[in-house]
Each structure stands twice: as C-alpha cells, then as structure tokens.
Design an enzyme around this catalytic site. Structure first.
Site, PDB file in Angstrom:
ATOM      1  N   CYS A   1      -1.999   9.293   3.985  1.00 27.25           N
ATOM      2  CA  CYS A   1      -1.955   8.914   2.568  1.00 27.25           C
ATOM      3  C   CYS A   1      -3.232   9.375   1.879  1.00 27.25           C
ATOM      4  O   CYS A   1      -3.258   9.614   0.691  1.00 27.25           O
ATOM      5  CB  CYS A   1      -1.775   7.418   2.433  1.00 27.25           C
TER       6      CYS A   1
ATOM      7  N   GLU B   1       0.864  -1.188   0.000  1.00 23.21           N
ATOM      8  CA  GLU B   1       0.000   0.000   0.000  1.00 23.21           C
ATOM      9  C   GLU B   1       0.895   1.231   0.000  1.00 23.21           C
ATOM     10  O   GLU B   1       1.754   1.374   0.869  1.00 23.21           O
ATOM     11  CB  GLU B   1      -0.932  -0.022   1.210  1.00 23.21           C
TER      12      GLU B   1
END
Ligand code: NAP
Length: 524
Positions: free
Chosen positions: A328, A294
C-alpha cells in the site's frame, strides 16, 4: 487458562533484526525450510470455531503465484451459517477472555513472538509460497509480525492498569481501559502475516475476541499464526478462524448485531462498503459499531532538482518495484523536477533493467509474481492505458515463466490527472510526472484522493520544511524510500481515502480496540 496475575518481565522494545541471506547459515536454513514446507503443500485445513475444527462441503484453494499449478493449502470454506456460528462463539469466549488479567493476555503475545522467532524460516517459506514474496520480503513480513506481538504486548502492560486522573478533594478517581467486545478482523493478502497478526493481536491482547477472516489468497499463513497463538496458550474461541469469500461472509460478519467492531485493511472499495454496512443499526444491536479501516494508496516520491539523484533513483526503484509494487506504501508516482528530469529517467531505466523477475523462492530474483490471475489482468490493462497516457520507457508486459510475472514498468511524461496517476494499480507500474518547480511538485503530490505515504528527495532544508507542513500523507519520508515502515519508529496509517489513520505499530493503536471507563469514589 488460569486467571491469576502474572508478572511479565520484558526489556525495551526493539525491532526484530532482518535475516542476512548473504550468510551461508541463513541461506542453508532457508533452503532446508523450503524443502520441508514443500512436503506439506496441498494439505487440507478446517475452519476453527469455538475451538472446534469444522469442515464444510465448499473449498477455497490457495495457490503459489510463482507456479499456479501448485496448491499451497486447501481450506473448508465458510458460508453464512458458519459466519454466524463464529460470531456466537466469539461472544461466548468474550465473557471469560475479557476478564483474564491483562498481563496474562500480554504474556500470550510474548510467547507467540518467541515461538515465531524459533520458526522464522518456516513462516518465511509459507509467505514465499503463498504470497509470492522473495526471501527478504517474506522475512520483513515475519519480522514485522514479531514486532507487532512484542510492541502490542508492551502497550497492553502500559494501558492495562488504572490510569491516573486529576484528583478532586475528597474523591478518588481513576480510568480503566476495557475491551469493546466481538470484532471481525479482515486483512488483505499483501502482508499475509504482519497485517493479519497485527490487527488480530491488538484486538485480543486488549481483551476482545474475534472472528478472523483471512484473505482467500493467503489463508495458510493465517492458519500457521493461529497454531502459534494456540500453542502460546490462547484459549479456544478467542480467535475464530473463518476462511470464506469476502463476498459471501463479509456482510454477515460486519452486519451481525453482536459484532462490536471491524478491523479491516484492504482496498478503498471494500473498506467503504464495510463502513456503510456497519453504519446500519441491526435489530437487537445496542452500540455504534467502530470501524478501523486502512485502505489504498497512490503514493508519490518528489525528486527535487537539489536532490542526490543517485539516492533518489534507488529509493524510487525499490519503492516502486519491491514486492512487485504490491505494498500500500509503494511508490506509484515519481514527481520529478524539470531540471533533472532526463538525467533521472535515464538512470532509473538503467537501474530497473537490473531487476530480475521470476519465481519468488529463487533468491536470485528481486521481483516475484503478482498475487493472482485477476490482479495480473488488471495490471496489464492499466499498462495498456498507460501506453496511451504517457511514454513507455521500461517494461510494458508479462515477464517469462508460468507464474503471474509482470515486468517492472515505467511510463514517463504522464499528466498528474491521468488515470495511471490517480487510480491505485497495485502492481509494478510507475508513472513519472514532470514538475516545473517544488511548489508545483507538492501540488501534484497532493492531487490525489489518497494520502498514505510519500517521500521527498532534496538537500534543501527549507523545501523539506515546506513538505513537512503541506505534503498531506500519514507517513512522510525525507531522502529515503517511502516503503518499509518499522513498528514503533513509523506508526502507519493514512489520510483521506487511505483510511482512518489508525497508526498501526504506534502508541495510539490499542486505544482503537478499547473504551475508557472513569471511576470516581467518595468515601462513605
Ligand atoms: P480487498 O480486495 O479489499 O480485500 C481485503 C479483505 O477484504 C480480504 O480478506 C477480502 O476477502 C475481504 N473482503 C472482500 N469483500 C468483502 C466484503 N464485501 N465484506 C467484507 N470483507 C470483504 O484488498 P486486497 O486485494 O486483499 O488488498 C490490497 C489492498 O489493500 C490495496 O488497496 C492496498 O492498498 C490495501 N492495503 C492497505 C494497507 C494500509 O495499511 N492502508 C496495507 C495493506 C494493503 P477475500 O480475499 O475473500 O476477497
């Protein structure tokens, strides 16, 4: 640990409620925890390999980014030898842990969640001191950690037994999910508890064993979580705790022939590097390594001319500047319709001026520091680039104080191709881009190598339908902020260079740490 079947009774999954710090009892509990943890700062911590506490000659010190002179934890640092030992210890533990009944493994996570609930304030304080999160941000991180434990434990109960298959005449068949083996778990610092614990918890509840290499910026939070896992009954060797620079031990962990999988969350650069290293088959390796990666984002919020502008201003401000833009999922591009562009900018600047920046443990501050000196320099360099690429309308430099404080910064009139509109900055810097119409806004939003989160503010259902169809991100939100994904409600993970779309906190996640075995039997 006993291996008898245990039955686990737990109700339906519910998200852990956030603490309301307006309540005097929560404020005073947090103040007491701040004082308690302050007395524990600067302690020395070992590596934990196969249950052994291992000290080395090298040190990694984590510091409080609000007051960099303050050492939070001083850790023995691993080298290649300790990394190899940790994989071997995990391999050894796998032979027993993989056979522990799944309900018993789930029970360890449930107990961990219970223990963490009891120590919530304390964990919030460690996160506040080590990662520079304000009280509510730290509490959200701890709450998500509890959620991951609760959710993945239930998921294991769902997936642990024989799974039904279509039955052929004269044959009995079923499918079992079995663990993969030894994993390297490599989390980032920005959710030092939730992401670290989510990846670790998912890997071990499914019967795998791991080497957890926390971020060098936030090892204490990881250590505190491991203490809870141990107290909850996790046997030695199932999670091996290996503090060490990614550049020193990362390749050893990833390349080791006994490493079966890698769970990583972090930057695009490191994620792609891990993917490459993992793809080379080593002598003695008998599997194709699985990587769950990720990575970064360049997340956009589209503000349409038919939007509720006040709501959009609020959503953009909190998405861009919450936790200093170091999520993020943070909004780093606002793509705003021409018709409302000036009104929106004016309101956004007014809103941003109200943001107070300072030490994260002071509840009066909305923004704390960025994580470290290197991050501060990178962000300030990007702000200088931004001043050339657009019009600075808020912030633009350091904020006062000894910590790594940066003003919330907005740069308007940015081209969608500009560096600050394309590259992940990972700090409190927002690029605002003007769009002629909704179609162009969607095109601009998709003009990115990333595809993590996005949001659209519009009252027009047809536009929202079009966005649902073509805004290419893993997590899309309408008329709300683009941060704050909740376990179970918003399974999280992105497309393209944002990663392998693992959908953490969703029903597909545990399958990434399992393999399926089909068994079909004819009576003899
Ligand atoms: P990072 O620099 O990529 O580091 C992440 C982890 O990788 C750290 O534990 C780091 O260890 C380790 N590492 C560094 N080099 C390595 C190597 N060669 N081999 C193996 N491991 C290595 O990222 P970060 O600064 O911690 O985190 C910020 C990034 O994470 C941003 O890009 C953000 O978008 C991304 N992120 C993504 C998600 C998501 O769900 N998509 C969520 C959160 C954050 P050291 O600390 O020792 O260097």
């Amino acid at each position: 640990m006993a291996t008898a079947e245990v039955s686990v009774e737990r109700g339906e999954f519910r998200n852990e409620p956030f603490l309301d710090y307006a309540k005097p009892e929560n404020r005073s509990a947090m103040q007491a925890a701040l004082a308690k943890v302050k007395g524990e700062l600067g302690r020395e911590y070992p590596l934990i390999i196969g249950g052994r506490r291992v000290s080395t000659g090298q040190k990694i010190e984590s510091r409080n980014p609000s007051r960099p002179a303050e050492i939070v934890g001083s850790f023995s640092a691993a080298g290649v030898a300790e990394a190899n030992q940790a994989i071997e210890a995990a391999q050894q533990a796998f032979t027993t842990w993989s056979r522990v009944p799944y309900a018993e493994r789930a029970a360890v996570l449930f107990r961990t969640a219970d223990l963490l609930r009891e120590r919530k304030h304390e964990m919030n304080v460690w996160i506040c001191y080590e990662a520079g999160k304000t009280w509510p941000e730290a509490d959200a991180d701890t709450g998500e950690t509890i959620d991951f434990c609760e959710f993945y434990a239930r998921e294991m109960l769902r997936l642990g037994g024989p799974q039904k298959l279509n039955q052929l005449k004269g044959e009995k068949s079923y499918l079992l999910y079995i663990p993969l083996g030894v994993g390297a778990i490599v989390p980032p610092w920005n959710f030092p508890s939730a992401i670290m614990a989510g990846m670790t918890g998912a890997a071990v509840v499914t019967g795998n064993t791991v080497v957890l290499k926390p971020s060098s910026d936030t090892p204490t939070v990881a250590y505190k979580f491991i203490e809870l896992l141990t107290q909850a009954g996790l046997p030695a060797g199932v999670v091996n705790f290996l503090v060490g620079r990614g550049s020193t031990v990362g390749d050893t962990l990833v390349a080791h022939p006994k490493t079966r999988f890698v769970g990583f969350t972090g930057s695009k650069e490191v994620g792609l590097h891990i993917q490459e290293v993992a793809s080379h088959t080593q002598p003695g390796q008998i599997w194709i390594k699985r990587t769950v990666l990720e990575m970064g984002g360049k997340d956009a919020i589209i503000v349409d001319e038919e939007a509720d502008v006040e709501a959009a201003v609020e959503g953009v401000a909190v998405s861009a500047f919450g936790y200093q833009g170091q999520k993020c999922s943070a909004c780093s591009r606002a793509i705003v319709a021409e018709k409302i562009y000036h009104a929106f900018l004016q309101k956004l600047v007014e809103r941003t001026k109200k943001i107070k920046v300072g030490e994260a443990d002071d509840p009066g501050n909305y923004m704390g520091p960025v994580i470290n000196q290197g991050a501060m320099k990178t962000i300030l360099d990007y702000i200088e680039v931004g001043k050339q690429e657009g019009r600075l309308i808020a912030g633009g430099g350091r904020a006062g104080g000894d910590g790594y404080f940066i003003q919330p910064t907005i740069i308007a009139d940015v081209s969608p191709k500009a560096r600050i509109a394309q590259e992940e900055i990972f700090g409190p810097v927002l690029a605002v881009i003007k769009a002629k119409n909704f179609d162009q806004a969607l095109e601009m939003a998709n003009d990115s190598e990333f595809g993590l989160t996005g949001a659209v503010y519009s009252r027009n259902p047809e536009k929202l339908r079009r966005a649902a169809e073509s805004f290419h991100v893993g997590n899309l939100y309408f008329n709300r902020k683009c941060t704050g994904a909740m376990v179970g409600a918003h399974p999280f993970g992105g497309f393209n260079m944002s990663g392998t779309d693992s959908k953490a906190g969703g029903h597909d996640y545990l399958l990434l740490f399992l393999q399926a075995k089909t068994i079909a039997e004819k009576p003899c």
